[in-house]
Design a protein around this motif. Structure first.
Motif, mmCIF file in Angstrom:
data_model
loop_
_atom_site.group_PDB
_atom_site.id
_atom_site.type_symbol
_atom_site.label_atom_id
_atom_site.label_comp_id
_atom_site.label_asym_id
_atom_site.label_seq_id
_atom_site.Cartn_x
_atom_site.Cartn_y
_atom_site.Cartn_z
ATOM 1 N N UNK A 40 0.872 -1.090 0.126
ATOM 2 C CA UNK A 40 0.105 0.153 -0.361
ATOM 3 C C UNK A 40 0.753 1.332 -0.102
ATOM 4 N N UNK A 41 1.821 1.079 0.613
ATOM 5 C CA UNK A 41 2.578 2.296 0.534
ATOM 6 C C UNK A 41 3.773 2.935 -1.192
ATOM 7 N N UNK A 42 4.135 1.136 -1.396
ATOM 8 C CA UNK A 42 4.587 2.292 -2.523
ATOM 9 C C UNK A 42 3.634 1.911 -3.734
ATOM 10 N N UNK A 43 2.283 1.278 -3.421
ATOM 11 C CA UNK A 43 1.102 2.323 -4.751
ATOM 12 C C UNK A 43 1.182 3.628 -4.139
ATOM 13 N N UNK A 44 1.204 4.317 -2.997
ATOM 14 C CA UNK A 44 0.644 5.074 -2.326
ATOM 15 C C UNK A 44 1.610 6.238 -2.794
ATOM 16 N N UNK A 45 3.469 5.713 -2.868
ATOM 17 C CA UNK A 45 4.311 6.605 -3.873
ATOM 18 C C UNK A 45 4.038 7.101 -4.959
ATOM 19 N N UNK A 46 4.009 6.251 -5.624
ATOM 20 C CA UNK A 46 3.896 6.551 -7.130
ATOM 21 C C UNK A 46 2.574 6.874 -7.534
ATOM 22 N N UNK A 47 1.724 6.563 -6.792
ATOM 23 C CA UNK A 47 0.067 7.615 -6.932
ATOM 24 C C UNK A 47 1.034 8.881 -6.404
ATOM 25 N N UNK A 48 1.632 9.964 -5.687
ATOM 26 C CA UNK A 48 1.934 10.598 -5.947
ATOM 27 C C UNK A 48 2.925 11.134 -6.085
ATOM 28 N N UNK A 49 3.581 10.321 -7.115
ATOM 29 C CA UNK A 49 4.162 10.459 -7.796
ATOM 30 C C UNK A 49 4.053 10.825 -9.904
#
Length: 451
Positions: A40-49
Motif C-alpha cells: 500500500x505504501x509503494x502504491x501510494x508513493x507511485x500515485x503521489x508521483x
C-alpha cells in the motif's frame, strides 16, 4: 475500558486460548498485514508521483458566439396600440415576416391621409418656389433695364449740360463783343460831341452817334441777359442730371428691394419645402412602422404584450425571438484569483448540464462526456457576480458539440493548466495556494520574435 489500574490483564490471562486472540496474535497474519502495508505504501508513493493536470473550474451557461445570434426582444420605435397578431408562440418566422399590426395613439397622426396631404403641401410650395424664382428673374431684368435707361438718360443730361456750357461760353464771347462795341460807340459819341462844340460837326450827326451809343448799350444789356440765361441753363442741366441719378437710383433700389424680398420669400419657401419633405419622409417611414416584422429568421419565444387593444410606449419590448441560425459558445465565470492563469487560445473542457459525463479533474484525457473548447475572449472588468467572464468557442480539433444543446443551458468548465505531481497538488490544496502561474508557449515564442 479505561486503564485505571496498574494490574496487567494480559499477564494474568492467556489471550491466545481464545479464537479471536489466536487470529490476532498469529504471526502469519501479521506477516500478511505487513506485506499489505508495504504494498500500500509503494502504491501510494507511485500515485503521489503520478502527473496531475491543474485546472481552473468555472460555472456558466451556453450562449452564442456573436451578439446578433443571441435571443432578443422586438420593440416598436413609436408608441401604439396592438391591433392584430399574425403569429403564435413557438412559430418559426422568416426574415421580414409580419409579426403584429399596431395603430396610432397620438392625435397628431390620426389622419390616415397625412402622407398624401403633406405631399400636396410640398407640391404647392414648389409651385410657390417657381413663382418666386420667376419674379426674381423679372425683377433682375427690370433692374438691368432701369440701369440701361439711367445710363441713356444720364448721357442725354450730360450732353445737354455740355451744350449749356458751350452756349454760355458763346454768349460770354458775344457779351465781350457787345461791351467792346459799346466802348467804341462811347468814344465816337464823345469825339462827335467835342467836334460839335467846336462847330465842326452838326447837331444831327451828334444825335445820330448818340442813337448808336444807346443801341450798343442795349445790345450789351441784351447780351448780359443771354449770358445769365446760359448760366441758368447750366444750373438746370446739373439739376436735371442729379434728378435723373436720384430718380433712377430710387427706382433701381426699390426694384432691388423687391428682388431681395422675393429672394427671402424664395428661401423661406425652400425651407418650408425642406421641412415638409422631412415631415413627409417621417410620416411615410412611420406608416411602415405599423407592422412589426422579424429582423431575422428564428422562433417566437414569448409575446410580452399579448392583449388586443393593449397600448405601449416606444421602446417597450413586445415579443421575444430566438434566431434559428447561430454558433453556440459557452460563457463561464472564474474567480479573480484564477484570472491571471488564463490566456486566449488555451484549451478548456466543457461539461453540459443534462448531458451524461464522467469527469476526472486531474486527468482530462480520461474523462468521458466532456467536449473541447478554446478561450476566445476574456473580460477585463469584473462582473456583478464578483467574477470574471470568459467566452469559449468550440475547439475545431475536438468532437463537434451536440446539436441538442439549447441556448441558456448550464455548463461546467475546466481550464487546463500545466501538469504537476499529485503530491504537489495535494500540498497546494491543503495550503490554499492558487495553481502555478505560467506563460503559454505561444506567448513566449511571440515575445522572443519581438525581441
Amino acid at each position: 475500558m479505561l486503564n485505571i489500574t496498574k494490574n496487567k490483564l494480559h499477564e494474568k490471562v492467556d489471550l491466545t486460548q481464545y479464537a479471536s486472540g489466536k487470529k490476532v496474535f498469529n504471526e502469519r497474519n501479521q506477516k500478511y498485514f505487513n506485506r499489505f502495508l508495504i504494498v500500500f505504501g509503494v502504491i501510494l508513493i507511485i500515485i503521489l508521483l503520478l502527473p496531475w493536470t491543474q485546472t481552473v473550474a468555472g460555472k456558466g451557461y451556453v450562449t452564442t458566439l456573436t451578439p446578433a445570434q443571441r435571443p432578443q426582444t422586438l420593440q416598436s420605435p413609436i408608441p401604439g396600440k396592438i391591433e392584430k397578431w399574425y403569429i403564435r408562440e413557438g412559430d418559426f418566422v422568416e426574415k421580414g415576416d409580419t409579426i403584429l399590426h399596431i395603430s396610432e395613439v397620438k392625435s397628431e397622426y390620426f389622419d390616415t391621409m397625412i402622407v398624401d396631404r403633406t405631399g400636396d403641401q410640398i407640391r404647392v410650395k414648389r409651385s410657390s418656389q417657381e413663382s418666386y424664382e420667376e419674379k426674381i428673374q423679372y425683377l433682375s431684368n427690370q433692374v438691368g433695364s432701369l440701369q440701361q435707361e439711367r445710363g441713356l438718360k444720364t448721357n442725354q443730361a450730360e450732353n445737354k449740360l455740355e451744350q449749356s456750357k458751350l452756349k454760355f461760353k458763346s454768349d460770354s464771347i458775344d457779351l465781350e463783343a457787345a461791351r467792346t462795341n459799346y466802348e467804341i460807340a462811347q468814344r465816337q459819341y464823345n469825339r462827335m460831341e467835342a467836334l460839335n462844340e467846336e462847330g465842326l460837326k452838326s447837331t444831327a450827326e451828334v444825335e445820330n452817334y448818340r442813337l448808336k451809343l444807346q443801341e450798343a448799350k442795349a445790345k450789351e444789356i441784351a447780351q448780359e441777359n443771354k449770358v445769365l440765361a446760359s448760366r441758368n441753363e447750366i444750373i438746370n442741366a446739373w439739376i436735371e442730371l442729379n434728378r435723373i441719378q436720384a430718380e433712377y437710383g430710387e427706382k433701381i433700389s426699390k426694384t432691388q428691394s423687391d428682388r431681395s424680398t422675393a429672394e427671402s420669400d424664395l428661401y423661406q419657401a425652400q425651407a418650408d419645402i425642406s421641412k415638409l419633405e422631412t415631415d413627409f419622409a417621417n410620416y411615410d417611414t412611420r406608416k411602415g412602422m405599423y407592422y412589426i416584422r422579424a429582423p431575422q429568421s428564428g422562433y417566437i419565444n414569448k409575446a410580452i404584450k399579448a392583449g388586443i387593444g393593449e397600448t405601449f410606449k416606444e421602446g417597450e419590448p413586445l415579443v421575444g425571438i430566438m434566431p434559428s441560425d447561430y454558433e453556440i459558445a459557452v460563457e463561464t465565470y472564474v474567480d479573480p484569483i484564477d484570472m491571471p492563469l488564463l490566456h486566449i487560445g488555451e484549451k478548456v473542457r466543457v461539461q453540459f448540464d443534462g448531458w451524461p459525463a464522467i469527469v476526472f479533474s486531474g486527468w482530462p484525457n480520461s474523462s468521458y462526456g466532456t467536449y473541447g473548447a478554446e478561450i476566445v475572449a476574456i473580460e477585463n472588468f469584473i462582473s456583478p457576480n464578483g467574477k470574471y467572464r470568459i467566452l469559449l468557442a468550440p475547439d475545431e480539433e475536438e468532437h463537434v458539440w451536440p446539436k441538442e444543446i439549447k441556448i441558456g443551458s448550464g455548463a461546467s468548465t475546466l481550464a487546463l493548466l500545466e501538469d504537476v505531481s499529485i503530491w504537489y497538488e495535494l500540498w497546494r490544496q491543503l495550503n490554499g495556494f492558487p495553481p502555478n502561474y505560467y506563460t503559454p508557449e505561444s506567448s513566449t515564442t511571440s515575445n522572443e520574435k519581438k525581441g
